[in-house]
Design an enzyme around this catalytic site. Structure first.
Site, short mmCIF file in Angstrom:
data_model
loop_
_atom_site.label_atom_id
_atom_site.label_comp_id
_atom_site.label_asym_id
_atom_site.label_seq_id
_atom_site.Cartn_x
_atom_site.Cartn_y
_atom_site.Cartn_z
N ASP A 83 0.82 -1.21 0.00
CA ASP A 83 0.00 0.00 0.00
C ASP A 83 0.85 1.25 0.00
O ASP A 83 0.39 2.34 0.38
CB ASP A 83 -0.92 0.01 1.23
CG ASP A 83 -2.15 -0.85 1.03
OD1 ASP A 83 -2.35 -1.35 -0.09
OD2 ASP A 83 -2.92 -1.03 2.00
N ASP B 119 -6.90 -7.47 13.90
CA ASP B 119 -6.45 -8.80 14.28
C ASP B 119 -7.21 -9.33 15.50
O ASP B 119 -7.67 -10.47 15.52
CB ASP B 119 -4.94 -8.79 14.56
CG ASP B 119 -4.52 -7.57 15.38
OD1 ASP B 119 -5.39 -6.86 15.92
OD2 ASP B 119 -3.30 -7.32 15.47
#
Length: 497
Positions: free
Chosen positions: A138, A291
């Site tokens: 990214d 996460d």
């Protein structure tokens, strides 16, 4: 005018008569007027609340201390508790008995570490035709993107199945990149996915040690490895971080894995069953701890997790205060925000046992992610100092000395080599408590910075590695780079909260 003076004089307590009307005198007068009816009662309430929070944290630390001792002394090793058979190379079957594994390496302008992370993934001891590596870049710097792409092409020319993947925007940040990577058509042939952040470098046998647990136990969703830090000795800041994180890995995750088969995924150095990710609803970017979000959702659907303390992956700690503060904001704000979003979903869930709900809500979220930050700031940085100015308020010695001392000692068990730094660790934690408490409230209230995501700056460990080299050319190169790593602006030393 005389009437006004006499009337005003009657409002001043006798203890303040004769005090000169300077600024100091006025402050003392206001303090005396407000102390008995307002300050003392509020401070007493604050003491009671902080003592209650201290006891909660103390009982949590004591519980985990007892359990970890029992685990080390009496618990069977993971290979004995779970079905585990190493995957062997077979001449007749070739590599067909190895499951296809996807490796995801999310990146964002990782100029200093992209080579080591890609190299570590490509050097994993796993059949190349059963391994797919995704570099999810990214980056916003075109030069860095070009360097990462060239590195991927270099490994692809050696026969490694590695793909370089970019997006048009950073929607969802890391969670968005991971989610986009799983959408690729070739992923449907993969059974498991291993995730490594850009500064992580697993050992070559990482997959051979982790995957058999997932293969032999169909109800297991995740195998989490321990982090080791290549720059722990770089400065006092990294030593303090090592002490806190080693306790997290040595005690918190070990206890969660051994007793409840639940702990928060650390976002990296773990291997997931892709079917479990899909069943849990996939990656979501509603908080900055995607996460942990995925781990909680998978746990609520009955999936089990395993932490392997002897399976390690090297990584890097933030070595600047600015990078560390951004990381701590995300790590403190995200769990609080996730707790706000998921507490009722956990309560109403019918697939997990009652005690597991209690563990997740009370122990995992409330005490460790909320109370631990707040009691450090409010009790040790606000209430206790104020009691010195207000002798009418008494704090029992067990709450002011004994309990904090025991908690501190228990926190040090993860890093015995740094026990002589406990005094500095206490000061360090107290200084950071304001920043973490502020971030926790932002997450609970879902305020403006609740979804702020700043990638932790990574500098690489080239300087530490070069210390072992003796050539003059390398020494000159190291000396030339050293100022870049050690130089820091004065403004970056200030903490704005």
């Amino acid at each position: 005018m005389g009437e006004y003076d006499s009337g005003s004089k009657l409002m001043i307590p006798e203890s303040m008569q004769g005090v000169s009307y300077d600024i100091g005198g006025q402050i003392r007068m206001i303090w005396e007027v407000m102390k008995e009816p307002l300050i003392v009662p509020m401070l007493k309430v604050g003491v009671y609340i902080c003592l209650a929070m201290s006891l909660m944290l103390f009982m949590e630390r004591l519980y985990m201390g007892i359990v970890i001792i029992l685990v080390k002394l009496f618990w069977k090793k993971p290979e004995q508790r779970y079905k585990y058979e190493p995957i062997q190379d077979d001449v007749e079957l070739g590599s067909s008995n190895f499951p296809v594994v996807l490796i995801q390496i999310p990146m964002f302008n990782e100029k200093e570490v992209y080579k080591v992370s890609i190299g570590a993934a490509c050097n994993l001891s796993w059949p190349s035709d059963r391994l797919v590596i995704q570099v999810l870049d990214d980056s916003t710097d075109p030069a860095i993107k070009q360097m990462v792409e060239i590195e991927c092409q270099r490994w692809a020319s050696k026969g490694i199945n590695i793909t370089y993947q970019i997006r048009e925007n950073r929607t969802g940040y890391k969670a968005g990149a991971l989610k986009e990577g799983l959408k690729r058509s070739y992923v449907k042939h993969c059974e498991y996915v291993a995730i490594f952040d850009a500064d992580f470098r697993p050992e070559p046998d990482f997959l051979r040690r982790a995957i058999p647990f997932l293969v032999g136990n169909p109800d297991m969703a995740l195998v989490q490895a321990r982090w080791r830090f290549v720059n722990a000795d770089e400065c006092l800041l990294t030593r303090m971080q090592e002490m806190s994180l080693d306790y997290h890995f040595t005690v918190e995750q070990e206890v969660g894995s051994a007793t409840h088969a639940f702990f928060g995924f650390n976002g990296t150095a773990g291997v997931w069953r892709i079917a479990a990710i899909n069943e849990a609803g996939g990656w979501k970017d509603r908080t900055t701890v995607e996460d942990m979000d995925l781990a909680v959702r998978a746990s609520l659907r009955g999936w089990k997790f395993l932490y392997l303390g002897d399976l390690e992956a090297k990584s890097e700690l933030p070595s600047t205060l600015r990078a560390f503060r951004f990381q701590q904001h995300r790590w403190s704000c995200g769990p609080a925000n996730l707790f706000r979003k998921m507490v009722m979903e956990i309560v109403t869930n019918k697939k997990v046992k009652f005690w597991k709900k209690v563990y997740v809500i009370y122990s995992f979220f409330f005490v460790r992610k909320i109370i631990a930050h707040m009691v450090t700031f409010f009790f040790y940085c606000v209430v206790l100092p104020l009691t010195i100015l207000v002798p009418e308020v008494h704090v029992p010695i067990w709450g002011a000395v004994y309990i904090p001392s025991i908690i501190t000692i228990l926190n040090s068990v993860g890093t015995p080599r740094s026990i002589h730094l406990l005094f500095y660790w206490i000061l360090f934690e107290n200084v950071m408590s304001l920043h973490r408490t502020k971030a926790t409230f932002i997450g609970l209230l879902e305020a403006g910075r609740a979804n702020e995501w700043v990638v932790t700056e990574k500098l690489g460990d080239s300087v530490n590695n070069n210390k072992n080299k003796t050539s003059d050319a390398t020494a000159k190169k190291t000396n030339a780079k050293a100022p870049k790593r050690t130089r820091s602006k004065f403004v970056e030393r200030l903490v704005y909260d």
